[in-house]
Enzyme design. Structure first.
Site, short mmCIF file in Angstrom:
data_model
loop_
_atom_site.label_atom_id
_atom_site.label_comp_id
_atom_site.label_asym_id
_atom_site.label_seq_id
_atom_site.Cartn_x
_atom_site.Cartn_y
_atom_site.Cartn_z
N GLY A 1 2.76 2.17 10.85
CA GLY A 1 4.08 3.61 10.80
C GLY A 1 4.97 3.76 11.79
O GLY A 1 5.42 4.90 11.90
N GLU B 1 -4.98 -5.11 10.46
CA GLU B 1 -4.26 -3.55 10.78
C GLU B 1 -4.60 -3.11 12.40
O GLU B 1 -5.43 -2.01 12.21
CB GLU B 1 -4.26 -2.18 10.03
CG GLU B 1 -3.82 -3.05 8.62
CD GLU B 1 -3.81 -2.59 7.28
OE1 GLU B 1 -2.77 -2.71 7.27
OE2 GLU B 1 -4.00 -1.08 7.10
N SER C 1 3.45 -1.83 10.41
CA SER C 1 4.61 -2.13 10.63
C SER C 1 5.52 -3.60 10.33
O SER C 1 6.84 -4.09 11.31
CB SER C 1 5.35 -1.88 11.63
OG SER C 1 4.88 -0.53 11.99
N GLU D 1 -6.76 4.97 7.92
CA GLU D 1 -6.10 6.44 7.20
C GLU D 1 -7.18 6.73 7.31
O GLU D 1 -7.99 7.87 7.18
CB GLU D 1 -4.90 5.95 6.78
CG GLU D 1 -4.28 6.55 7.52
CD GLU D 1 -2.93 5.44 6.34
OE1 GLU D 1 -3.06 5.43 5.44
OE2 GLU D 1 -1.96 5.13 7.24
N LYS E 1 0.14 4.02 -0.37
CA LYS E 1 -0.64 5.32 0.25
C LYS E 1 -0.36 6.86 -0.75
O LYS E 1 0.06 6.41 -1.41
CB LYS E 1 -0.16 5.63 2.21
CG LYS E 1 -0.38 4.36 2.15
CD LYS E 1 -0.07 4.28 3.89
CE LYS E 1 -0.63 3.23 4.74
NZ LYS E 1 -0.33 3.54 6.30
N ASN F 1 1.10 -0.99 -0.26
CA ASN F 1 0.28 0.28 -0.29
C ASN F 1 0.64 1.05 0.00
O ASN F 1 1.47 1.35 0.99
CB ASN F 1 -0.68 -0.19 1.32
CG ASN F 1 -1.53 0.99 1.76
OD1 ASN F 1 -1.86 2.07 0.27
ND2 ASN F 1 -2.72 1.11 2.63
N HIS G 1 -9.46 0.69 4.40
CA HIS G 1 -7.95 1.87 5.82
C HIS G 1 -8.19 2.39 6.70
O HIS G 1 -8.80 3.47 6.27
CB HIS G 1 -6.84 1.83 5.05
CG HIS G 1 -5.78 2.29 4.98
ND1 HIS G 1 -4.61 2.61 6.38
CD2 HIS G 1 -4.77 1.13 5.13
CE1 HIS G 1 -3.79 2.41 6.30
NE2 HIS G 1 -3.33 1.27 6.29
P1 13P Z 1 3.26 0.28 8.10
O1 13P Z 1 3.69 -0.70 7.10
O2 13P Z 1 3.54 1.67 7.27
O3 13P Z 1 2.43 0.63 9.58
O4 13P Z 1 1.60 0.47 6.87
C1 13P Z 1 0.26 -0.48 6.96
C2 13P Z 1 -0.96 -0.41 6.14
O5 13P Z 1 -1.23 1.18 6.75
C3 13P Z 1 -0.78 -1.16 5.36
O6 13P Z 1 -2.10 -0.65 4.83
#
Ligand code: 13P
Length: 260
Positions: free
Chosen positions: A176, A170, A216, A100, A14, A12, A98
């Protein structure tokens, strides 16, 4: 060990990468993984790179995914993109729900449910993201939160469509942050998710649905996470922005698959 499910490792990206940078990254990933097909590999670039990455992955085993869709097929929804519009670029997957998007764009389970149904109608396989915040975990609400999200986002999904569903667990506190759920914590939630899916779609369908872990995931923890019984892949953020770290995770899955 026989998990009966094919690993799926998705990047992803982003809101990262120009279209030129996306082409470079997709090219490097394809070169590194070659023609291996034992693990599903998916790249989810931003919309502005979808066309470019679509051309790069064409003819390779790597699949294309989008990061979002609007539930309507067209109309007055400024700034949005539909499954209909995406289909010219042959995406296979779409990330939905997601954290976010839930947090910054106020997406609710009901709205995500509309998107899930639109994805199936448009021949896209949803990667449905669920997960608890740190506060919810600390107050013992993890399973309740995940249960509500899954049921709320999958209303009216048929058993047949469910087999094309991917769920991504997640935990928000692990995204992150460099804090990964331990393989045991992740496995416990994945196991519960499979029970919820079994309740919704029957045991056989639930055994086929792949459940990814995201938060992560890196080359150095991928193997431990992916070796858990109910962890069928990874949804990778930060580590997917670099070809080497992403393909190291893919290779961890390939090597586990060959040991099964
Ligand atoms: P990270 O791997 O940066 O923690 O992000 C995970 C994520 O949100 C994948 O959709």
């Amino acid at each position: 060990m026989d998990k009966h499910r094919k690993y799926i490792i998705a990047g992803n990206w982003k809101m990262n990468k120009t279209s030129g940078e996306s082409v470079e990254l997709a090219d490097a990933v394809i070169k590194e993984i070659g023609d291996q097909a034992s693990v599903d590999v998916v790249l989810c670039p931003p919309f502005t790179s979808i066309a470019a990455v679509s051309s790069v992955v064409e003819g390779s085993p790597v699949k294309l995914g989008a990061q979002n869709i609007h539930p309507a097929s067209s109309g007055a929804y400024t700034g949005e993109v539909s499954a209909e519009m995406l289909r010219y670029f042959y995406p296979t997957y779409v990330i939905l729900g997601h954290s976010e998007r839930r947090k910054y764009f106020n997406e609710t389970d009901a709205f995500i449910n509309e998107k899930v149904l639109a994805a199936f109608a448009g021949n896209l396989k949803p990667i449905l993201c669920v997960g608890e915040t740190l506060e919810e975990r600390e107050s013992g609400k993890t399973l309740e939160v995940v249960d509500t999200q899954i049921r709320g986002c999958l209303v009216d999904v048929s058993e047949k469509d469910a087999e094309n569903l991917v769920v991504a667990y997640e935990p928000v506190w692990a995204i992150g942050t460099g804090k990964t759920a331990t393989p045991q914590i992740a496995q416990e939630v994945h196991d519960s998710i499979r029970h919820i899916l079994s309740d919704l779609f029957g045991q056989e369908a639930a055994q086929r649905i792949r459940i990814q872990y995201g938060g992560s995931m890196k080359p150095d923890n991928a193997r431990d996470l992916l070796s858990q019984t109910d962890i069928d892949g990874g949804l990778i953020g930060g580590a997917a922005l670099n070809a080497k770290s992403f393909t190291d995770i893919v290779n961890a899955a390939v090597s586990l698959d060959s040991e099964e």
